[in-house]
Scaffold this active site. Structure first.
Site, short mmCIF file in Angstrom:
data_model
loop_
_atom_site.label_atom_id
_atom_site.label_comp_id
_atom_site.label_asym_id
_atom_site.label_seq_id
_atom_site.Cartn_x
_atom_site.Cartn_y
_atom_site.Cartn_z
N MET A 24 0.83 -1.21 0.00
CA MET A 24 0.00 0.00 0.00
C MET A 24 0.86 1.26 0.00
O MET A 24 1.86 1.34 0.73
CB MET A 24 -0.91 0.02 1.22
CG MET A 24 -2.01 -1.05 1.19
SD MET A 24 -3.10 -0.92 -0.24
CE MET A 24 -3.92 0.64 0.09
N CYS A 105 -3.59 -8.87 4.95
CA CYS A 105 -3.43 -7.55 5.55
C CYS A 105 -4.10 -7.50 6.92
O CYS A 105 -5.27 -7.84 7.06
CB CYS A 105 -4.05 -6.49 4.64
SG CYS A 105 -3.89 -4.81 5.30
N GLY A 218 10.55 -11.49 4.94
CA GLY A 218 11.91 -11.44 5.45
C GLY A 218 13.02 -11.75 4.47
O GLY A 218 14.19 -11.80 4.87
N GLY A 238 9.11 -7.98 -0.49
CA GLY A 238 8.34 -6.78 -0.24
C GLY A 238 9.23 -5.58 0.00
O GLY A 238 9.82 -5.01 -0.92
#
Length: 334
Positions: A24, A105, A218, A238
């Site tokens: 986001m 989420c 991670g 990510g």
């Protein structure tokens, strides 16, 4: 109505061997265009888009993307099967290569709308949602989820969740190898405090060998990607991919066997200049794009000045392209 787009025969094949997570406020279309300059093969995801935003909001804005972003997946947030089916059809019509359901989420805001990780407590509903999406489209439908939520974090419950969704015909699961704590932790804390349990995700792959299992959580280096790919079908990065985007320049050769020379940092930024010019001509602001490239500058003289130019000085200039060229000069040779 957004015109349907036929998949281009020149697009790289969809592979989930390496992907960049939906994030986001980060993986917007400008960010994705930039990341594509570094890797041709990485699968890119949109930010999560809620079904309400597409059904009642500015659909064209939420679905807009550049053809060069492919392979590209739209991540949806929602829990009403008919709404998700309608939005999956929009994704297919807009030319997306995949549609993904967010079951990971943990934020309070999405929980209140029955979106995200709280759905792990409702596997039958998730299965109904995925079935409706699969029935609506021909593109792949995938699920991104946690290994559990507080109060429902046993391995048996994880298998129950995956098993019920598998019965719909869904064959690809991206597993964030942490549980989500639904009360008392922020989304940021939920990415850091619950321990990583790669062993749980690995057991899931062993127990569901027919499924494609993508590991998320991670992972920070291409070397770690290669190690995890001995166990999993794919890896998803990510925050590291955002804060240190130049690692994507290694991906095509290391993970996909590409023989094309990886771009330098300077070449990647140079490739952005025409895109930035068009954005400015359309009335856009350069910072909306250059905020995503700050991570290019790490570990060499001039890196700090590069970041200052494009994060601070960019708000004070009447000549943004001149500023961009000054920043590009600092990348030369890197």
């Amino acid at each position: 109505m957004i015109p349907a787009q036929a998949p281009s025969s020149t697009r790289p094949a969809l592979s989930r061997r390496f992907s960049v997570a939906p994030m986001m406020d980060w993986t917007d279309r400008h960010c994705r265009f930039f990341l594509r300059q570094l890797s041709s093969h990485a699968l890119l995801y949109t930010e999560m888009v809620t079904t309400g935003a597409l059904l009642h909001g500015d659909r064209a804005r939420f679905l807009r993307h550049d053809e060069s972003e492919h392979p590209l997946a739209l991540q949806l947030g929602g829990s009403v099967p008919a709404d998700l089916a309608a939005c999956a059809r929009m994704a297919q019509e807009a030319g997306y290569d995949e549609v993904n359901l967010n079951v990971g989420c943990p934020s309070d805001r999405v929980q209140n709308n029955m979106i995200g990780a709280c759905l792990m407590g409702h596997p039958r509903l998730v299965a109904d949602c995925v079935k409706a999406m699969l029935d609506a489209v021909e593109i792949p439908v995938t699920v991104k989820h946690r290994i559990g939520i507080n109060g429902r974090d046993s391995y048996a419950e994880l298998c129950d969740f995956v098993g019920q969704v598998r019965e719909t015909g869904c064959r690809s699961f991206t597993v964030h190898a942490r549980i989500a704590i639904l009360e008392g932790l922020s989304p940021k804390e939920n990415r850091e405090i619950p321990p990583l349990r790669y062993d749980v995700a690995a057991q899931l792959k062993r127990d569901f060998p027919d499924l494609e299992v993508i590991l998320n959580g991670g992972i920070k280096t291409v070397a770690e990607c290669l190690e995890h790919l001995q166990t999993f079908d794919g890896v998803m990065l990510g925050r590291e991919a955002y804060h240190n985007p130049y690692l994507l320049a290694e991906v095509d050769a290391a993970l996909f066997g590409s023989t094309i020379a990886q771009p330098s940092r300077a070449e990647a930024l140079a490739a952005m200049r025409p895109y930035i010019e068009r954005h400015l001509q359309e009335g856009g602001v350069m910072h909306h794009i250059t905020r995503h490239v700050l991570g290019l500058a790490q570990g060499f003289p001039g890196a700090r000045r590069f970041r200052q130019l494009l994060s601070v000085d960019v708000h004070k200039t009447n000549a943004p392209l001149t500023l961009l060229d000054q920043a590009a000069e600092l990348l030369r040779g890197h």
